[in-house]
Design an enzyme around this catalytic site. Structure first.
Site, mmCIF file in Angstrom:
data_model
loop_
_atom_site.group_PDB
_atom_site.id
_atom_site.type_symbol
_atom_site.label_atom_id
_atom_site.label_comp_id
_atom_site.label_asym_id
_atom_site.label_seq_id
_atom_site.Cartn_x
_atom_site.Cartn_y
_atom_site.Cartn_z
ATOM 1 N N GLN A 110 0.762 -1.332 -0.091
ATOM 2 C CA GLN A 110 -0.039 -0.026 -0.120
ATOM 3 C C GLN A 110 1.016 1.195 0.179
ATOM 4 O O GLN A 110 1.682 1.394 0.638
ATOM 5 C CB GLN A 110 -0.896 -0.005 1.246
ATOM 6 C CG GLN A 110 -2.488 -0.462 1.143
ATOM 7 C CD GLN A 110 -2.964 -0.552 2.272
ATOM 8 O OE1 GLN A 110 -3.082 -1.481 2.989
ATOM 9 N NE2 GLN A 110 -4.006 0.476 2.248
ATOM 10 N N SER A 154 4.809 -5.861 3.155
ATOM 11 C CA SER A 154 3.568 -5.923 3.583
ATOM 12 C C SER A 154 2.752 -6.689 2.627
ATOM 13 O O SER A 154 2.797 -7.869 2.284
ATOM 14 C CB SER A 154 3.017 -4.628 4.217
ATOM 15 O OG SER A 154 1.803 -4.836 4.799
ATOM 16 N N LEU A 155 1.591 -5.944 2.240
ATOM 17 C CA LEU A 155 0.634 -6.822 1.135
ATOM 18 C C LEU A 155 1.373 -7.299 0.147
ATOM 19 O O LEU A 155 1.009 -8.385 -0.531
ATOM 20 C CB LEU A 155 -0.192 -5.563 0.748
ATOM 21 C CG LEU A 155 -1.025 -5.598 -0.742
ATOM 22 C CD1 LEU A 155 -2.055 -6.518 -0.567
ATOM 23 C CD2 LEU A 155 -1.450 -4.352 -1.478
ATOM 24 N N ARG A 201 -8.366 -9.975 4.050
ATOM 25 C CA ARG A 201 -7.286 -9.249 4.878
ATOM 26 C C ARG A 201 -7.888 -7.691 4.820
ATOM 27 O O ARG A 201 -7.738 -6.914 5.717
ATOM 28 C CB ARG A 201 -5.870 -9.248 4.303
ATOM 29 C CG ARG A 201 -4.722 -8.598 4.966
ATOM 30 C CD ARG A 201 -3.531 -9.061 4.041
ATOM 31 N NE ARG A 201 -2.338 -8.372 4.466
ATOM 32 C CZ ARG A 201 -1.578 -7.367 4.627
ATOM 33 N NH1 ARG A 201 -2.383 -6.353 3.653
ATOM 34 N NH2 ARG A 201 -0.772 -6.881 5.212
ATOM 35 N N HIS A 218 0.297 -3.575 11.503
ATOM 36 C CA HIS A 218 1.634 -4.117 12.086
ATOM 37 C C HIS A 218 1.874 -3.866 13.269
ATOM 38 O O HIS A 218 2.975 -3.425 13.825
ATOM 39 C CB HIS A 218 2.689 -3.987 11.230
ATOM 40 C CG HIS A 218 2.722 -4.533 9.876
ATOM 41 N ND1 HIS A 218 2.701 -5.558 9.327
ATOM 42 C CD2 HIS A 218 2.187 -3.533 8.478
ATOM 43 C CE1 HIS A 218 2.292 -5.526 8.129
ATOM 44 N NE2 HIS A 218 2.108 -4.509 7.476
ATOM 45 N N GLN A 229 2.337 -11.801 10.051
ATOM 46 C CA GLN A 229 2.602 -10.552 9.564
ATOM 47 C C GLN A 229 1.712 -9.343 9.932
ATOM 48 O O GLN A 229 2.307 -8.329 10.054
ATOM 49 C CB GLN A 229 2.567 -10.626 8.205
ATOM 50 C CG GLN A 229 3.327 -9.690 7.120
ATOM 51 C CD GLN A 229 2.441 -9.343 5.896
ATOM 52 O OE1 GLN A 229 1.397 -8.775 5.846
ATOM 53 N NE2 GLN A 229 3.031 -9.513 4.916
#
Length: 295
Positions: free
Chosen positions: A11, A89-90, A114, A189, A238
């Site tokens: 993102q 991340s993503l 998610r 996170h 994660q």
């Protein structure tokens, strides 16, 4: 042969109009149609919508995953293969798909869930710090239990996450060239995502993982792994764990990687990696025009 890693952004890399040239590929159009059937909405429409709609977590995450996986598949069609993969991340989902860990459909179903859970997270705040004293930050985080290091991007750029009061306290006590509050719905996170992570695990448990065809450097553990259960466990951690991208950038030269290709829109990861490992050859594949000739 030059050892190459493919990395996938998360993102913040999205841009209006991204991926629209991929409609010129029969495989690309088919993939967009496949995604629409799973999501119940049109990725093409969202990618062409106003920036604020595309930037909503609910839409951003599936759209980036779809565009990145089409680009990765087309790179392979042109005869290119990575030696390692990683995603920010993503982006780790596109990396796992590219490594053959799960199918496109399963990956998109995971991303859909998610994104829904993260979009509905209303508690918490995130802020980026640039040009700061790392020792001072570590000391302040130790003294502030409701704030954590969410993204360790490189020596001069991190993101902190936690309750609004805790994040504000860190911003107020750590000297930095720049502190930017991020426009996100929750404290991603961080331990504040524990409820969402528990709900997500139910979805994750339904998806079969295969042994990775190439080693994956994971966000929560930057050591290379191919074991299916190890990769699933890392992905499970994660949502609440730190994105250890600085360590991933350091690990790549240690593994003999000389070249890194950022697969996806923008050049965010290229800029982040350059600061940590300046000797790596860095390239970007964000559109069909960027694709190298078939080998």
């Amino acid at each position: 042969m030059t050892k190459t890693a493919w990395v996938f952004p998360g993102q913040g890399s999205q841009a209006a109009g991204m991926g629209m040239d991929l409609l010129d590929l029969p495989e690309g159009k088919a993939r967009f149609d496949q995604a629409n059937a799973i999501l119940g909405w049109s990725v093409v429409e969202i990618c062409q919508s106003e920036e604020d709609k595309l930037s909503r977590t609910l839409y951003t995450q599936p759209c980036l995953y779809v565009v990145e996986t089409i680009l990765a598949d087309w790179l392979k069609e042109c005869g290119h293969q990575p030696d390692f993969v990683a995603g920010h991340s993503l982006g780790e989902y596109a990396a796992l798909y590219t490594a053959g860990v799960f199918s496109f459909d399963d990956g998109l179903r995971l991303i859909k869930r998610r994104a829904e859970l993260m979009d509905s997270a209303s508690d918490g705040m995130m802020a980026a710090l640039l040009g700061f004293d790392r020792d001072q930050l570590a000391e302040q985080l130790q003294q502030t239990p409701d704030a954590v290091l969410a993204n360790d991007n490189n020596a001069g750029q991190v993101v902190i996450s936690g309750t609004p009061a805790a994040v504000e306290a860190i911003i107020g006590s750590v000297k930095a060239k720049k502190a930017v509050k991020l426009n996100v719905s929750g404290a991603f996170h961080s331990p504040l995502m524990a409820t969402a992570a528990a709900a997500f695990q139910k979805e994750l448990d339904t998806v079969p993982f295969s042994t990775a065809q190439v080693p994956v450097l994971s966000n929560v553990d930057p050591t290379p792994a191919t074991d299916a259960q190890v990769l699933k466990d890392r992905l499970n951690r994660q949502m609440t764990g730190t994105v250890r991208w600085r360590e991933i950038s350091l690990r790549m030269p240690e593994e003999g990687i000389e070249r890194v290709i950022e697969v996806g829109p923008g050049k965010v990861l290229t800029g982040i990696i350059k600061r940590t490992s300046p000797n790596l050859i860095l390239e970007n594949i964000g559109s069909l025009a960027d694709l190298p000739p078939a080998s």
